[in-house]
Design a protein around this motif. Sequence first.
Motif, PDB file in Angstrom:
ATOM      1  N   ILE A  30      -9.791 -26.990   9.147  1.00  8.27           N
ATOM      2  CA  ILE A  30      -8.320 -26.472   9.068  1.00  8.27           C
ATOM      3  C   ILE A  30      -7.777 -25.757   9.941  1.00  8.27           C
ATOM      4  CG2 ILE A  30      -6.824 -25.281   7.364  1.00  8.27           C
ATOM      5  CD1 ILE A  30      -8.244 -27.631   6.038  1.00  8.27           C
ATOM      6  N   GLU A  31      -6.596 -26.218  10.598  1.00  8.21           N
ATOM      7  CA  GLU A  31      -5.941 -25.353  11.555  1.00  8.21           C
ATOM      8  C   GLU A  31      -5.429 -24.167  11.260  1.00  8.21           C
ATOM      9  OE1 GLU A  31      -2.478 -26.262  14.882  1.00  8.21           O
ATOM     10  OE2 GLU A  31      -2.914 -27.754  13.272  1.00  8.21           O
ATOM     11  N   ILE A  32      -5.520 -22.939  11.878  1.00  7.23           N
ATOM     12  CA  ILE A  32      -4.737 -21.745  11.544  1.00  7.23           C
ATOM     13  C   ILE A  32      -3.621 -21.596  12.575  1.00  7.23           C
ATOM     14  CG2 ILE A  32      -5.130 -19.488  11.564  1.00  7.23           C
ATOM     15  CD1 ILE A  32      -6.804 -21.020   9.886  1.00  7.23           C
ATOM     16  N   VAL A  33      -2.472 -21.942  12.010  1.00  5.22           N
ATOM     17  CA  VAL A  33      -1.236 -21.819  12.979  1.00  5.22           C
ATOM     18  C   VAL A  33      -0.500 -20.324  13.208  1.00  5.22           C
ATOM     19  CG1 VAL A  33      -0.627 -24.173  12.104  1.00  5.22           C
ATOM     20  CG2 VAL A  33       0.025 -22.248  10.955  1.00  5.22           C
ATOM     21  N   GLY A  34      -1.173 -19.362  12.381  1.00  5.84           N
ATOM     22  CA  GLY A  34      -0.833 -18.017  12.906  1.00  5.84           C
ATOM     23  C   GLY A  34      -1.327 -17.118  11.820  1.00  5.84           C
ATOM     24  N   GLU A  35      -1.257 -15.856  12.175  1.00  6.01           N
ATOM     25  CA  GLU A  35      -1.801 -14.714  11.389  1.00  6.01           C
ATOM     26  C   GLU A  35      -0.770 -13.669  11.684  1.00  6.01           C
ATOM     27  OE1 GLU A  35      -5.478 -12.515  13.100  1.00  6.01           O
ATOM     28  OE2 GLU A  35      -5.816 -14.407  12.489  1.00  6.01           O
ATOM     29  N   LYS A  36      -0.601 -12.542  10.523  1.00  4.30           N
ATOM     30  CA  LYS A  36       0.159 -11.400  10.633  1.00  4.30           C
ATOM     31  C   LYS A  36      -0.575 -10.154   9.720  1.00  4.30           C
ATOM     32  CE  LYS A  36       3.781  -8.916  12.045  1.00  4.30           C
ATOM     33  NZ  LYS A  36       3.925  -8.387  13.168  1.00  4.30           N
ATOM     34  N   PHE A  37      -0.479  -9.036  10.189  1.00  9.11           N
ATOM     35  CA  PHE A  37      -0.871  -7.904   9.395  1.00  9.11           C
ATOM     36  C   PHE A  37       0.253  -6.920   9.269  1.00  9.11           C
ATOM     37  CE2 PHE A  37      -5.123  -9.358  11.614  1.00  9.11           C
ATOM     38  CZ  PHE A  37      -5.702  -9.283  10.491  1.00  9.11           C
ATOM     39  N   VAL A  38       0.432  -6.609   7.948  1.00  6.50           N
ATOM     40  CA  VAL A  38       1.477  -5.703   7.750  1.00  6.50           C
ATOM     41  C   VAL A  38       1.119  -4.522   7.042  1.00  6.50           C
ATOM     42  CG1 VAL A  38       3.144  -7.571   7.531  1.00  6.50           C
ATOM     43  CG2 VAL A  38       1.915  -6.655   5.578  1.00  6.50           C
ATOM     44  N   PRO A  39       1.797  -3.374   6.825  1.00 12.97           N
ATOM     45  CA  PRO A  39       1.132  -2.183   6.037  1.00 12.97           C
ATOM     46  C   PRO A  39       1.261  -2.412   4.428  1.00 12.97           C
ATOM     47  CG  PRO A  39       3.163  -1.644   7.492  1.00 12.97           C
ATOM     48  CD  PRO A  39       3.053  -3.163   7.365  1.00 12.97           C
ATOM     49  N   GLN A  40       0.273  -1.750   3.986  1.00 11.16           N
ATOM     50  CA  GLN A  40       0.248  -1.500   2.512  1.00 11.16           C
ATOM     51  C   GLN A  40       1.590  -1.259   2.038  1.00 11.16           C
ATOM     52  OE1 GLN A  40      -3.579   0.023   0.809  1.00 11.16           O
ATOM     53  NE2 GLN A  40      -3.639   0.586   2.700  1.00 11.16           N
ATOM     54  N   GLY A  41       2.024  -1.969   0.778  1.00  7.55           N
ATOM     55  CA  GLY A  41       3.141  -1.919   0.379  1.00  7.55           C
ATOM     56  C   GLY A  41       4.411  -2.549   0.980  1.00  7.55           C
ATOM     57  N   TYR A  42       4.265  -3.301   1.907  1.00  5.72           N
ATOM     58  CA  TYR A  42       5.286  -4.210   2.599  1.00  5.72           C
ATOM     59  C   TYR A  42       5.858  -5.176   1.891  1.00  5.72           C
ATOM     60  CZ  TYR A  42       7.213  -6.815   6.493  1.00  5.72           C
ATOM     61  OH  TYR A  42       8.147  -7.429   7.323  1.00  5.72           O
ATOM     62  N   SER A  43       7.237  -5.191   1.814  1.00  5.99           N
ATOM     63  CA  SER A  43       7.830  -5.779   0.818  1.00  5.99           C
ATOM     64  C   SER A  43       8.728  -7.186   1.447  1.00  5.99           C
ATOM     65  CB  SER A  43       8.887  -5.088   0.007  1.00  5.99           C
ATOM     66  OG  SER A  43       9.878  -4.409   0.751  1.00  5.99           O
ATOM     67  N   GLU A  44       9.063  -7.006   2.829  1.00  5.81           N
ATOM     68  CA  GLU A  44      10.059  -7.869   3.637  1.00  5.81           C
ATOM     69  C   GLU A  44       9.205  -9.231   3.957  1.00  5.81           C
ATOM     70  OE1 GLU A  44      13.200  -7.203   3.404  1.00  5.81           O
ATOM     71  OE2 GLU A  44      12.615  -4.886   2.452  1.00  5.81           O
ATOM     72  N   PHE A  45       9.052  -9.996   3.031  1.00  3.51           N
ATOM     73  CA  PHE A  45       8.061 -11.108   3.412  1.00  3.51           C
ATOM     74  C   PHE A  45       8.823 -12.656   3.716  1.00  3.51           C
ATOM     75  CE2 PHE A  45       4.658  -8.803   1.187  1.00  3.51           C
ATOM     76  CZ  PHE A  45       3.804  -9.092   2.227  1.00  3.51           C
ATOM     77  N   GLU A  46      10.170 -12.608   3.193  1.00  2.00           N
ATOM     78  CA  GLU A  46      10.970 -13.797   3.815  1.00  2.00           C
ATOM     79  C   GLU A  46      10.780 -14.166   5.248  1.00  2.00           C
ATOM     80  OE1 GLU A  46      15.423 -15.421   3.423  1.00  2.00           O
ATOM     81  OE2 GLU A  46      14.956 -13.402   2.766  1.00  2.00           O
TER      82      GLU A  46
END
Length: 475
Positions: free
Chosen positions: A245-261
Amino acid sequence: MVGNISRRKLLRTVPVAGLAGIAGCTGGSGDGDTATETSAETDGNTDTAQSDSGNGGGGSAGSVKIGVIQPLSGPLTYYGQQSLWGMFSGFAYKAGTDPIATAESGTQTVTVGDVDYELVIRDTELSADKAQSVATDLVQNESVDLLFGATSSAAADRVVKNVAKPSGTPMMVGPAASASITASSETCTDSVFRVNENTAMDARSGGKYVASETDVNAVYLLGADYSFGHAVVSNYRSVLEAEGIEIVGEKFVPQGYSEFEGLLDNAAEAGAEGVVGGFTAQTLPALITTFINGGYDMRLFGGFATEITNTVIGQTLQKALGKPLTKEKIAQQQFGPFTTRYHWNQYDNDINSAYVDMHTSTYGKVPDLLSAGQFTAASALVQAVEESGSTEGADIAAALRGMTVADTPKGNDGYTFQTYNNQARSEMTIADPVPTTDEWTDQWGAAIMPSAPVARIAADEVTIPSDSPDMSCRL
């Protein structure tokens, strides 16, 4: 060096500054910082649950003092509660009695055969600093034989490095799920054990299923920016890439993050056909709400969450899809399937049936995601005392190494400790989210629940192999 002096007696006489030096005398590792001195917390009321059945014993008699550390206040209080409920139920099953009803700081005692298990319970407040301080107090001032906890992976990591390893105190980690706790040489030791399932088990079971049973060929990885989230992303990346399976990206965000759009838009633009979310209840609901409301043409997968997260997910699905929810409406959202470490309806055996009955009768809720590991950890400790004939921490640890645990919610002999890292392996299941049936609405407060298993992943396929580059533990 210490002759016949027990570790408990020795710790009573050693000041805080000498804690790290004890390890060489008691068989523990000398790695890690010296634990920090704190004052003891005030004990709550002491209740005793006595067994009339006479189960267990195995020739052993005496007492085992266990320092239990879980979050009993703060944003994830329910995680701490269900952890204690699972542990209490495991001891109760072995004792043939009802579980302790209250999940709070204090001291409780359960008697199994001729052995008293004294549980000294402390609230970590979901803080790594607090976890280290209460664990230090339990070792220094309460002279516990072993430690049991915690929920936060960051807290468990801190306690292992700065308290358990330097003092040589055996520790049963759980339900903290970061795979590194039993895979990294920094935290791995012959006296640190974990029964609870971990992030690698989620990834290795879920990733294999997605690769072989879905049409997903490209995945975007999201995770919380701390040890748990990094472990989820790392393990999914390893498994998915190994499955082509190809991994096309990754991102880490703080706990409680809400701006996922924006992040989900980026995943779609990168060509992702699936998204993994490595989050706990503090963050996962926001991701799922954005995913459902955004109408993304991607599949969301990962691990099946606890009741509190599924409550938010169910409410979001009802708003987006209308009532009543149906299997068909949910399936059209490309929502799941999800790995389950354990849920009450995934296993049909006498032990699980008895467990579900005692848990719902005592707590008014079905056992949840973290429960079976905690039940089994308690069961394993009793079995270790019975098999070793000893109540000393070092003897209990020796008996746990390589043990197959007899009484577990996943069935007889459902968990086995791997000799190379003291992580217990067990079967995992894959389930779809479905509307909660009438049978369970009083004990499960979410509008959705796991379906019956759509697949089972064998225990020997779900943990990190001893020769993997991700396994630096060498016991």
